[in-house]
Design a protein around this motif. Sequence first.
Motif, short mmCIF file in Angstrom:
data_model
loop_
_atom_site.label_atom_id
_atom_site.label_comp_id
_atom_site.label_asym_id
_atom_site.label_seq_id
_atom_site.Cartn_x
_atom_site.Cartn_y
_atom_site.Cartn_z
N ILE A 168 0.92 -1.18 -0.05
CA ILE A 168 -0.12 0.19 -0.06
C ILE A 168 0.83 1.13 0.11
N SER A 169 0.14 2.19 -0.29
CA SER A 169 1.18 3.56 -0.55
C SER A 169 1.21 4.28 0.74
N ARG A 170 2.16 5.24 0.80
CA ARG A 170 2.55 6.02 2.19
C ARG A 170 1.31 6.80 2.64
N GLU A 171 0.57 7.28 1.76
CA GLU A 171 -0.47 8.39 1.93
C GLU A 171 -1.40 7.29 3.02
N SER A 172 -1.79 7.91 3.91
CA SER A 172 -3.01 7.53 5.06
C SER A 172 -2.42 5.87 5.18
N ALA A 173 -1.25 5.71 5.36
CA ALA A 173 -0.94 4.41 5.58
C ALA A 173 -1.64 3.53 6.83
N ASP A 198 -4.56 4.05 7.96
CA ASP A 198 -5.93 4.04 7.58
C ASP A 198 -5.93 2.78 6.58
N GLN A 199 -5.15 2.79 5.55
CA GLN A 199 -5.32 1.76 4.63
C GLN A 199 -4.88 0.56 5.02
N LEU A 200 -3.85 0.24 5.94
CA LEU A 200 -3.55 -0.83 6.55
C LEU A 200 -4.39 -1.49 7.51
N GLU A 201 -5.23 -0.62 8.36
CA GLU A 201 -6.37 -0.93 8.99
C GLU A 201 -7.33 -1.57 8.22
N ARG A 202 -7.55 -0.99 7.05
CA ARG A 202 -8.71 -1.61 6.36
C ARG A 202 -8.44 -2.88 5.66
N ARG A 203 -7.11 -2.69 4.99
CA ARG A 203 -6.58 -4.07 4.67
C ARG A 203 -6.39 -5.41 5.58
N LEU A 204 -6.03 -5.20 6.85
CA LEU A 204 -5.96 -6.04 7.65
C LEU A 204 -7.46 -6.61 8.03
N GLN A 205 -8.40 -5.60 8.36
CA GLN A 205 -9.72 -5.89 8.56
C GLN A 205 -10.36 -6.97 7.44
N GLU A 206 -10.29 -6.30 6.33
CA GLU A 206 -10.67 -7.09 4.92
C GLU A 206 -10.12 -8.63 4.97
N ASP A 207 -8.75 -8.65 5.22
CA ASP A 207 -7.94 -10.02 5.10
C ASP A 207 -8.50 -11.11 6.37
N ILE A 208 -8.75 -10.32 7.47
CA ILE A 208 -9.32 -11.30 8.66
C ILE A 208 -10.78 -11.69 8.33
N PRO A 211 4.55 -12.75 12.50
CA PRO A 211 5.63 -11.81 13.14
C PRO A 211 5.38 -10.31 12.62
N GLU A 212 5.57 -9.38 13.56
CA GLU A 212 5.44 -7.92 13.09
C GLU A 212 6.45 -7.69 12.03
N ARG A 213 7.57 -8.20 11.85
CA ARG A 213 8.49 -7.80 10.84
C ARG A 213 8.11 -8.42 9.54
N GLU A 214 7.79 -9.54 9.67
CA GLU A 214 7.10 -10.17 8.25
C GLU A 214 5.72 -9.60 7.93
N LEU A 215 5.01 -9.06 8.54
CA LEU A 215 3.65 -8.63 8.50
C LEU A 215 3.92 -7.28 7.94
N ALA A 216 4.81 -6.42 8.38
CA ALA A 216 4.97 -4.95 7.82
C ALA A 216 5.64 -5.17 6.42
N ASN A 241 6.18 0.24 7.68
CA ASN A 241 7.02 0.25 8.75
C ASN A 241 6.37 -0.36 10.02
N ARG A 242 7.02 -0.89 10.78
CA ARG A 242 6.32 -1.49 12.06
C ARG A 242 5.80 -0.65 13.01
N ASN A 243 6.06 0.73 12.80
CA ASN A 243 5.30 1.64 13.59
C ASN A 243 3.97 1.89 13.19
N THR A 244 3.90 1.99 11.76
CA THR A 244 2.52 2.01 11.11
C THR A 244 1.71 0.60 11.49
N LEU A 245 2.41 -0.32 11.42
CA LEU A 245 1.71 -1.57 11.96
C LEU A 245 1.21 -1.67 13.40
#
Length: 230
Positions: A6-11, A13-23, A36-41, A47-51
């Motif tokens: 996913i892009s850097r913009e609103s990372a 928000d986008q990651l939350e949405r993508r993880l929700q969809e995948d779960i 693991p966080e490193r693998e998922l990021a 980055n892991r902070n966004t995660l």
Amino acid sequence: MSVEPISRESAVDQLERRLQEDILGGRYAVGTLLPPERELAARYGVNRNTLKHAFVRLVQVGLVETRHGVGTRVRDFHRLGSADLLPALVVAYPAWLAEVFEVRQSVGALIAVRAATESSAEDHANLRRQVQAVGAAQSVDDTQLADAEFHRLLAVASRNRVYTLLTNTLLNAYLPLRAALSKPFQDAKVAAARLEPLAEAVCARDTQAAREASEAYMAETERLMTAGLT
């Protein structure tokens, strides 16, 4: 497993949405640990902070739980999740939409009846003004947003703060999906005319008319919304 970064913009928000969809879509099953966080990021290109920020949000809505030294586990969201998951659930499982409409119909009638009993002259002025705002809207989206604001004001007029929170929850589930549910709002003046009987019944303090007007409004808009999905 290939996942589009996913892009850097609103990372977050986008990651939350993508993880929700995948779960919710079953990529990560209930009860299992996420990678693991490193693998998922790396998988999602963040980055892991966004995660970590995304995980905080997912914990808040009851979708995952994180334990130090153990990892992040997918929770049983049907049992433990909050209403904040409704937008994602409706996308993942369209059958949920019918249940949202059912709650909308029953809660709407209760709010209308109580508003007819408890509302003030100021509430009446606000409701009538908002009907006019719906009719004067210049776009479909503006009409939808003005209509949503009418229902928020109606809940406020009920003088029951729980009804206000329930209305906010339903609106939060609806608004992200509104582009697909826009058919009742193609004509702003027609949309306003659909609301007017409800507003006037509340202003007249006629509880029976308020219930009937709410039920009629909810039924007609549901019919139009679902027709627009086919």
